[in-house]
Write an enzyme that holds these catalytic residues in place. Structure first.
Site, PDB file in Angstrom:
ATOM      1  NE  ARG A 119      -1.950   1.869   3.456  1.00  0.00           N
ATOM      2  CZ  ARG A 119      -1.734   1.399   4.696  1.00  0.00           C
ATOM      3  NH1 ARG A 119      -2.272   0.273   5.103  1.00  0.00           N
ATOM      4  NH2 ARG A 119      -0.949   2.071   5.527  1.00  0.00           N
ATOM      5  CD  GLU A 170       4.633   4.526   5.864  1.00  0.00           C
ATOM      6  OE1 GLU A 170       5.773   4.417   6.350  1.00  0.00           O
ATOM      7  OE2 GLU A 170       3.585   4.297   6.494  1.00  0.00           O
ATOM      8  CG  ASN A 192       2.721   0.894   4.562  1.00  0.00           C
ATOM      9  OD1 ASN A 192       3.239   1.094   5.641  1.00  0.00           O
ATOM     10  ND2 ASN A 192       1.987   1.808   3.949  1.00  0.00           N
ATOM     11  CB  SER A 251      -3.541  -3.002   8.128  1.00  0.00           C
ATOM     12  OG  SER A 251      -3.155  -1.677   8.418  1.00  0.00           O
ATOM     13  CE  LYS A 270       8.709   4.698   7.072  1.00  0.00           C
ATOM     14  NZ  LYS A 270       8.530   3.271   7.420  1.00  0.00           N
ATOM     15  CE  LYS A 285       8.525   8.723   6.850  1.00  0.00           C
ATOM     16  NZ  LYS A 285       7.835   8.756   5.541  1.00  0.00           N
ATOM     17  CD  GLU A 319       6.926  -0.009   7.513  1.00  0.00           C
ATOM     18  OE1 GLU A 319       5.831   0.555   7.407  1.00  0.00           O
ATOM     19  OE2 GLU A 319       7.916   0.269   6.816  1.00  0.00           O
ATOM     20  N   GLY A 320       4.122   0.565  11.451  1.00  0.00           N
ATOM     21  CA  GLY A 320       3.106   0.447  12.488  1.00  0.00           C
ATOM     22  C   GLY A 320       2.533   1.749  12.996  1.00  0.00           C
ATOM     23  NE  ARG A 345      -4.318   5.052   6.538  1.00  0.00           N
ATOM     24  CZ  ARG A 345      -3.036   4.732   6.703  1.00  0.00           C
ATOM     25  NH1 ARG A 345      -2.652   4.084   7.785  1.00  0.00           N
ATOM     26  NH2 ARG A 345      -2.145   5.078   5.797  1.00  0.00           N
TER      27      ARG A 345
END
Length: 477
Positions: free
Chosen positions: A126, A145, A147, A152, A308, A367, A371-372, A453
Site C-alpha cells: 500500500r 511511504e 508499506n 492493513s 525508509k 523517520k 512500521e506500524g 484515513r
C-alpha cells in the site's frame, strides 16, 4: 462541479447527532469492527472501528493519479527485491546502527547464500499519500511511504462505502451517496493470494496468516479470509510461537505447521522489533519460513524494500532510471510523487541535512526504519533527537523528509468514548497494489483498491490501529 458536504448540513446539530447514532449502528451492521482494547483476544466484545461521519472531499485528479501509478510501484518493488547489490548498497549504513533492520538483512543474506527455494513471488503493498499545498495555491500528490509488509485495512476499507452511502441517504444527500466509489481491496488482495496458492499446486496446502497473539484488528484480516473461503481455499491463523512449537520443513523444504502443509505465509506480524519478543527463537522461526518452499508475502527481500532508507535512496538522481531504463514516462510518474528526502549518513551531505533540519524543524519529518505508525518525529523534537547525535553514527538509523503541508478539512470523527465535535482534519490516501510473479513471468499486477484515513490536525502521527486516525471514504471533487 462536484462539491463536498454543504456547511449547513455539517452545522445542523440535531441532524449530526441523529446521524452519529445511525452511523454507529450501521458500522456494526456492515462489519466495520474492531475488538475492544479491554478484551483484545475475544470476538465476543467488539466495537465499531473509528470512522468519519461524512466522506472527505478529494480532488479527482490526485485520486486517479495515485491509483494509476500503483502498478509501476508494484513493478519497482519487485525489481528492487531482485537486486541484492542495490539492497546491500542502500542499507549498509542503516544495518550498522539499526538492530532490527540488521536482523532482517542477516536473514536476507542467508537466503541469498543458500538460494531461494521458491520462484513464486507474492506482493501486497500500500502506497500512502497526502496532498501538499504549494505556495501558488495548487496542490500536488506526495508519497509518505510504501508499506510492503502487513499493509492493513484493505478488509475494512471494503466495508466502508456502504456505511457512508447509508449515512448520506439518511441525511437526505442522495446525490452525494451515489458518488461514493465502489471499493473492494479485500477481494483483489485475496485474488493475488489465491493465484499464488494455485501456482503452488497443492489443494491440501493452506494459506497461513501469521498473526500476533493479541490481535485487535482481526476483522480487517477476516475480510480477506472470507474472500478466500468463497474460493474454497483453506486458511489457518498461527502466531510465531505456534510455528516455533509445531513448525518444520521436510526433505523438500515444504513447510508444515501443526501437521498442515503451508502454501502461502501471509505476514500480518513480524514488522516491528517487539514482534520478535523471544529474540533468537523468533528470528530463527522467521528464517525457517524464509527457507521453506511456501510462498512468502512478503519474502524477506521485499520486506527490506519497504524501509525508509530505501525510500530515500530511490529519490536520488538516476536511481529510478536504472530500474526503468527505457521508460522515461514511468520514471516521471513515480518521481512526481516523491517529496524531498534527505540522507543522514556521516559526511558533508548528511551534515547539510542536519543543519537544514535544525534551522527549520517544522518543515521536516524525522523517520526511523519502523512500521506500524506513531514512530515519526516532528517539530522541536527533531532538534532534541538530532542534537543528541549530531556527529554520531546513530543518526544513520533515520532519514529526513519534507513535511507535507496539507490544507485541513472539517469533519466529525466517530471514536468510542470521545465526544462528537466538528474537527479540523487531515487525510491520507492509500492505494493497494497486488502482484504475483512466477519465475520471470509477472502473472498479475494490479491496483486493487484504495484507503482513506483521516485524523485530527492536532495529531502529527499515528494510524487507525493506534487509535489516532479513523476510516474514511473519498468524495471526488
Amino acid at each position: 462541479m462536484d462539491a463536498g458536504i454543504p456547511v449547513e448540513v455539517m452545522m445542523n446539530a440535531a441532524l449530526v447527532d441523529n446521524l452519529a447514532k445511525v452511523a454507529k449502528d450501521a458500522a456494526l451492521q456492515h462489519g466495520v469492527l474492531m475488538r475492544t482494547k479491554e478484551t483484545p483476544n475475544s470476538s465476543e466484545v467488539v466495537t465499531y472501528t473509528s470512522f468519519t461521519l461524512f466522506p472527505t472531499p478529494v480532488p479527482r485528479a490526485a485520486f486517479h493519479q495515485a491509483l494509476a501509478v500503483q502498478t509501476h510501484f508494484n513493478t519497482l518493488v519487485d525489481k528492487l527485491s531482485q537486486d541484492p547489490d542495490f539492497l546491500q548498497e542502500a542499507l549498509t549504513s542503516t544495518i550498522a546502527v539499526d538492530k532490527f533492520t540488521a536482523g532482517l538483512f542477516k536473514i536476507h543474506q542467508q537466503i541469498l547464500k543458500e538460494g531461494r527455494s521458491q520462484s513464486i513471488v507474492l506482493g501486497l503493498n500500500r502506497s500512502d499519500y497526502m496532498l501538499d499545498q504549494r505556495e501558488d495555491g495548487t496542490s500536488a500528490l506526495k508519497q509518505i511511504e510504501i508499506n510492503t509488509v502487513a499493509a492493513s485495512f484493505g478488509g475494512l476499507a471494503s466495508r466502508t462505502p456502504e456505511l457512508h452511502r447509508q449515512i448520506l441517504q439518511v441525511a437526505g444527500r442522495l446525490e452525494e451517496s451515489q458518488r461514493i466509489l465502489d471499493n473492494n481491496p479485500a477481494a483483489g488482495m485475496a485474488g493475488a493470494v489465491a493465484k499464488a496458492w494455485e501456482l503452488y499446486g497443492s489443494e491440501r496446502a493452506v494459506i497461513m496468516f501469521l498473526v500476533e497473539e493479541t490481535q485487535r484488528n482481526i476483522f480487517d484480516q477476516r475480510c480477506i479470509e472470507y474472500e478466500l473461503w468463497k474460493r474454497n481455499i483453506p486458511t489457518t491463523r498461527k502466531s510465531f510461537d505456534d510455528v516455533r512449537k509445531t513448525g518444520s520443513l521436510d526433505q523438500d523444504k515444504k513447510l508444515f505447521v501443526d501437521g498442515q502443509e503451508v502454501a502461502v505465509v501471509y505476514f500480518r506480524n513480524g514488522y516491528m522489533p517487539e514482534h520478535y519478543s523471544t529474540e533468537e527463537q523468533f528470528w530463527d522461526i522467521r528464517l525457517l519460513m524464509e527457507r521453506s518452499l511456501a510462498v512468502k508475502c512478503p519474502d524477506i527481500s521485499t520486506h527490506l524494500v519497504g524501509t525508509k532508507k530505501v525510500q530515500q535512496v530511490l529519490a536520488k538522481p538516476g536511481v529510478l532510471e536504472k530500474f526503468f531504463p527505457d521508460q522515461p514516462q514511468v520514471v516521471e510518474q513515480i518521481r512526481a510523487t516523491f517529496a524531498g528526502l534527505y540522507t543522514l549518513e556521516l559526511g558533508p551531505e548528511g551534515d547539510k541535512t542536519v543543519a537544514m533540519a535544525l534551522a527549520a524543524p517544522d518543515r521536516f519529518v524525522l523517520k526511523p526504519q519502523r512500521e506500524g505508525g506513531g514512530n515519526n518525529i516532528y517539530g522541536s523534537d527533531i532538534c532534541k533527537v538530532l542534537q543528541g547525535m549530531t556527529d554520531s553514527t546513530e543518526r544513520m538509523a533515520y532519514i529526513l523528509m519534507d513535511k507535507i503541508q496539507s490544507v485541513p478539512s472539517q469533519n466529525f470523527l466517530l471514536r468510542r468514548d470521545f465526544p462528537l465535535k466538528i474537527t479540523d482534519c487531515l487525510s491520507e490516501l492509500g492505494a493497494f497494489g497486488a502482484y504475483v510473479r512466477h519465475g520471470e513471468d509477472m502473472v498479475m499486477n494490479e491496483c486493487v483498491g484504495h484507503l482513506l484515513r483521516t485524523k485530527s490536525s492536532e495529531h502529527a502521527d499515528g494510524g487507525v490501529a493506534a487509535g489516532v486516525a479513523v476510516l474514511d471514504n473519498p468524495l471526488l471533487i
